[in-house]
Design a protein around this motif. Structure first.
Motif, PDB file in Angstrom:
ATOM      1  N   ASP A   1     -19.557 -29.734  36.650  1.00 36.79           N
ATOM      2  CA  ASP A   1     -20.845 -30.357  36.370  1.00 36.79           C
ATOM      3  C   ASP A   1     -21.000 -31.544  37.320  1.00 36.79           C
ATOM      4  OD1 ASP A   1     -22.973 -31.892  35.409  1.00 36.79           O
ATOM      5  OD2 ASP A   1     -22.439 -31.632  33.301  1.00 36.79           O
ATOM      6  N   VAL A   2     -21.932 -31.435  38.275  1.00 37.82           N
ATOM      7  CA  VAL A   2     -22.112 -32.483  39.294  1.00 37.82           C
ATOM      8  C   VAL A   2     -23.422 -33.238  39.078  1.00 37.82           C
ATOM      9  CG1 VAL A   2     -20.690 -31.306  41.007  1.00 37.82           C
ATOM     10  CG2 VAL A   2     -23.140 -30.813  40.907  1.00 37.82           C
TER      11      VAL A   2
ATOM     12  N   GLU B   1     -15.628 -29.313  27.489  1.00 38.46           N
ATOM     13  CA  GLU B   1     -16.220 -30.643  27.581  1.00 38.46           C
ATOM     14  C   GLU B   1     -17.638 -30.620  28.146  1.00 38.46           C
ATOM     15  OE1 GLU B   1     -13.532 -33.029  29.820  1.00 38.46           O
ATOM     16  OE2 GLU B   1     -11.905 -32.865  28.358  1.00 38.46           O
ATOM     17  N   THR B   2     -18.023 -29.525  28.818  1.00 34.93           N
ATOM     18  CA  THR B   2     -19.386 -29.429  29.361  1.00 34.93           C
ATOM     19  C   THR B   2     -20.355 -28.825  28.360  1.00 34.93           C
ATOM     20  OG1 THR B   2     -19.179 -27.188  30.290  1.00 34.93           O
ATOM     21  CG2 THR B   2     -18.342 -29.027  31.624  1.00 34.93           C
ATOM     22  N   MET B   3     -19.859 -28.400  27.195  1.00 28.30           N
ATOM     23  CA  MET B   3     -20.679 -27.692  26.216  1.00 28.30           C
ATOM     24  C   MET B   3     -21.075 -28.610  25.066  1.00 28.30           C
ATOM     25  SD  MET B   3     -18.249 -24.309  26.061  1.00 28.30           S
ATOM     26  CE  MET B   3     -19.403 -23.192  25.273  1.00 28.30           C
ATOM     27  N   GLY B   4     -22.153 -28.269  24.415  1.00 33.61           N
ATOM     28  CA  GLY B   4     -22.552 -28.954  23.197  1.00 33.61           C
ATOM     29  C   GLY B   4     -22.184 -28.110  21.987  1.00 33.61           C
TER      30      GLY B   4
ATOM     31  N   ILE C   1     -29.453 -26.315  30.633  1.00 31.22           N
ATOM     32  CA  ILE C   1     -28.873 -25.744  29.421  1.00 31.22           C
ATOM     33  C   ILE C   1     -29.203 -26.640  28.231  1.00 31.22           C
ATOM     34  CG2 ILE C   1     -26.981 -24.566  30.595  1.00 31.22           C
ATOM     35  CD1 ILE C   1     -25.135 -26.845  29.720  1.00 31.22           C
ATOM     36  N   THR C   2     -29.159 -26.038  27.060  1.00 32.00           N
ATOM     37  CA  THR C   2     -29.357 -26.794  25.824  1.00 32.00           C
ATOM     38  C   THR C   2     -28.003 -27.246  25.301  1.00 32.00           C
ATOM     39  OG1 THR C   2     -31.358 -25.546  25.262  1.00 32.00           O
ATOM     40  CG2 THR C   2     -30.244 -26.717  23.475  1.00 32.00           C
TER      41      THR C   2
ATOM     42  N   HIS D   1      -9.108 -27.758  35.318  1.00 29.60           N
ATOM     43  CA  HIS D   1     -10.413 -27.608  35.952  1.00 29.60           C
ATOM     44  C   HIS D   1     -11.275 -26.731  35.052  1.00 29.60           C
ATOM     45  CE1 HIS D   1     -12.762 -28.052  39.711  1.00 29.60           C
ATOM     46  NE2 HIS D   1     -13.414 -27.025  39.199  1.00 29.60           N
ATOM     47  N   PRO D   2     -12.560 -27.032  34.886  1.00 29.14           N
ATOM     48  CA  PRO D   2     -13.417 -26.203  34.034  1.00 29.14           C
ATOM     49  C   PRO D   2     -13.440 -24.745  34.512  1.00 29.14           C
ATOM     50  CG  PRO D   2     -14.515 -28.273  34.569  1.00 29.14           C
ATOM     51  CD  PRO D   2     -13.292 -28.206  35.424  1.00 29.14           C
ATOM     52  N   MET D   3     -13.033 -23.817  33.636  1.00 30.79           N
ATOM     53  CA  MET D   3     -12.975 -22.401  33.978  1.00 30.79           C
ATOM     54  C   MET D   3     -13.432 -21.563  32.790  1.00 30.79           C
ATOM     55  SD  MET D   3      -9.326 -22.438  36.039  1.00 30.79           S
ATOM     56  CE  MET D   3      -9.506 -20.884  36.889  1.00 30.79           C
ATOM     57  N   PHE D   4     -13.965 -20.390  33.125  1.00 28.76           N
ATOM     58  CA  PHE D   4     -14.618 -19.535  32.131  1.00 28.76           C
ATOM     59  C   PHE D   4     -14.404 -18.094  32.561  1.00 28.76           C
ATOM     60  CE2 PHE D   4     -18.128 -17.545  29.899  1.00 28.76           C
ATOM     61  CZ  PHE D   4     -18.422 -18.364  28.826  1.00 28.76           C
ATOM     62  N   ILE D   5     -14.320 -17.182  31.586  1.00 30.21           N
ATOM     63  CA  ILE D   5     -14.159 -15.751  31.891  1.00 30.21           C
ATOM     64  C   ILE D   5     -15.219 -14.953  31.157  1.00 30.21           C
ATOM     65  CG2 ILE D   5     -12.670 -13.723  31.592  1.00 30.21           C
ATOM     66  CD1 ILE D   5     -10.254 -15.600  31.761  1.00 30.21           C
ATOM     67  N   TRP D   6     -15.822 -13.985  31.863  1.00 33.06           N
ATOM     68  CA  TRP D   6     -16.578 -12.906  31.230  1.00 33.06           C
ATOM     69  C   TRP D   6     -15.790 -11.622  31.467  1.00 33.06           C
ATOM     70  CZ3 TRP D   6     -20.412 -16.091  34.006  1.00 33.06           C
ATOM     71  CH2 TRP D   6     -21.233 -16.822  33.137  1.00 33.06           C
ATOM     72  N   TRP D   7     -15.539 -10.857  30.416  1.00 28.96           N
ATOM     73  CA  TRP D   7     -14.708  -9.659  30.590  1.00 28.96           C
ATOM     74  C   TRP D   7     -15.395  -8.418  30.006  1.00 28.96           C
ATOM     75  CZ3 TRP D   7     -10.699  -8.369  33.415  1.00 28.96           C
ATOM     76  CH2 TRP D   7     -10.058  -7.153  33.138  1.00 28.96           C
ATOM     77  N   GLY D   8     -15.315  -7.355  30.802  1.00 28.84           N
ATOM     78  CA  GLY D   8     -15.789  -6.063  30.352  1.00 28.84           C
ATOM     79  C   GLY D   8     -17.301  -5.907  30.392  1.00 28.84           C
TER      80      GLY D   8
END
Length: 364
Positions: free
Chosen positions: A155-156, A73-76, A122-123, A53-60
């Motif tokens: 991404d829907v 896959e959702t990014m260019g 998004i670009t 599943h599309p997942m992302f982390i921001w840390w700190g």
């Protein structure tokens, strides 16, 4: 001697992003080398890298970034692979007015966020795109505080555009049907110009209006189904006087589109009859509309009842009119059940009975 599990084993696997994460020189970032990372970050990264599943982390405080193959896959090419290990604000500056406050909400310990079908342009691939997302931001713990943000998203855009297209078709259909009903009403008005036909014209136009109201309700529901309470309240709207003459009760129930139309027409006929001859023809009459599920012949059934009280005494008509035939026929056919019209001294009762399986809608 016991073997020692490598300290960086949490980075194992993960496809392309797992390999990129292992090869990245983290010592040049504020995080330092992976063997120094806190356990909560390690566990979350392992989950993210091995999830489809599309997942992302921001840390700190600097919001250092991690993501998995599904998110990639959702990014260019504008952001992949440069987003890995980069600082969040610099990477997503073009949409920071949208996501910045949401990230801050989580990082300051206020809880998680949830966003459904939200536009976040998004670009990617050389152009700015309107992209709709359903996503959540959740906290990653660190020593009793929030150390980072876990993003689970989808991404829907294709689903959003499909809904827009369907709504456009429905609005066009609504427009055309209303035009058709207007034409039918005008033709009827020309056909029944004789004063002696005024009553017949009013009955006909009333039925067209009832059909039109039901049609509007179904258009709002994309022509698939409608809540039974909404169907009834919409059908009763022209007959309410603010005097509390109607009482409607029943469990939340969904009916199919044809059933909504037939029930709307039946309620119109019943209400019109009540105004002329039944409970609504006097000052004290009331109408109770109920529905319930009950066991009949060892099978669960849906039972809908229109019960009039407080009006003049009623008796069976000598001739069955078109309105009565309309009520019994459309309800029987579209609900695949039985319809009883009982002319009781206390007031008319209409009862529809059908197996519950006949009104259950397919799961979405």
């Amino acid at each position: 001697m016991d073997s020692v599990e490598p300290v960086n084993d949490f980075l194992a696997g993960g496809g392309e992003m797992g390999a990129l994460t292992r090869a990245f020189d983290w010592s040049k970032t504020c995080l330092g080398p992976p063997e120094t990372w806190p356990q909560s970050l390690r566990v979350t990264i392992r989950i993210v890298l091995n999830s489809r599943h599309p997942m992302f982390i921001w840390w700190g405080p600097k919001l250092i970034q991690f993501y998995n193959d599904a998110y990639r896959e959702t990014m260019g090419p504008e952001r992949h692979p440069s987003a890995l290990g980069a600082r969040g604000r610099a990477c997503w500056d073009e949409i920071w007015d949208i996501i910045g406050p949401q990230i801050e909400y989580v990082m300051t310990g206020k809880g998680s966020t949830w966003h459904v079908d939200q536009l976040v342009p998004i670009t990617r691939h050389g152009r700015r795109e309107d992209v709709w997302w359903t996503y959540s931001y959740g906290p990653i713990d660190l020593d009793g505080k929030v150390g980072g943000v876990l993003v689970v998203c989808n991404d829907v855009t294709s689903e959003h555009r499909a809904k827009e297209a369907l709504n456009l078709v429905n609005h066009e259909l609504q427009h055309r049907v209303k035009n058709t009903l207007a034409v039918l009403s005008a033709v009827a008005a020309q056909t029944f110009r004789d004063p002696s036909s005024k009553s017949a014209l009013e009955i006909y136009q009333g039925r067209l209006a009832a059909f039109g109201r039901a049609h509007d309700l179904l258009t709002a529901s994309n022509w698939v189904e409608a809540p039974l309470t909404d169907v009834i309240q919409t059908a009763l709207a022209p007959y309410r006087t603010g005097e509390g003459r109607f009482e409607v009760s029943g469990a939340p129930t969904i009916v199919r589109s044809r059933q909504a139309l037939s029930l709307s027409l039946a309620i119109h006929e019943l209400a019109t009859n009540a105004i002329k001859y039944g409970a609504l023809s006097g000052p004290t009459g009331r109408i109770l509309i109920t529905w319930e599920n009950m066991m009949l012949d060892a099978e669960p059934h849906f039972v809908f009842t229109w019960q009039e009280t407080g009006g003049p005494a009623v008796s069976p008509p000598s001739v069955t009119g078109f309105g009565s035939r309309l009520i019994t026929r459309v309800l029987k056919d579209d609900f695949n059940g039985t319809v009883e019209l009982s002319y009781e001294p206390a007031g008319l009762r209409c009862r529809l009975t059908t197996p519950i399986k006949n009104i259950e809608t397919a799961p979405h």
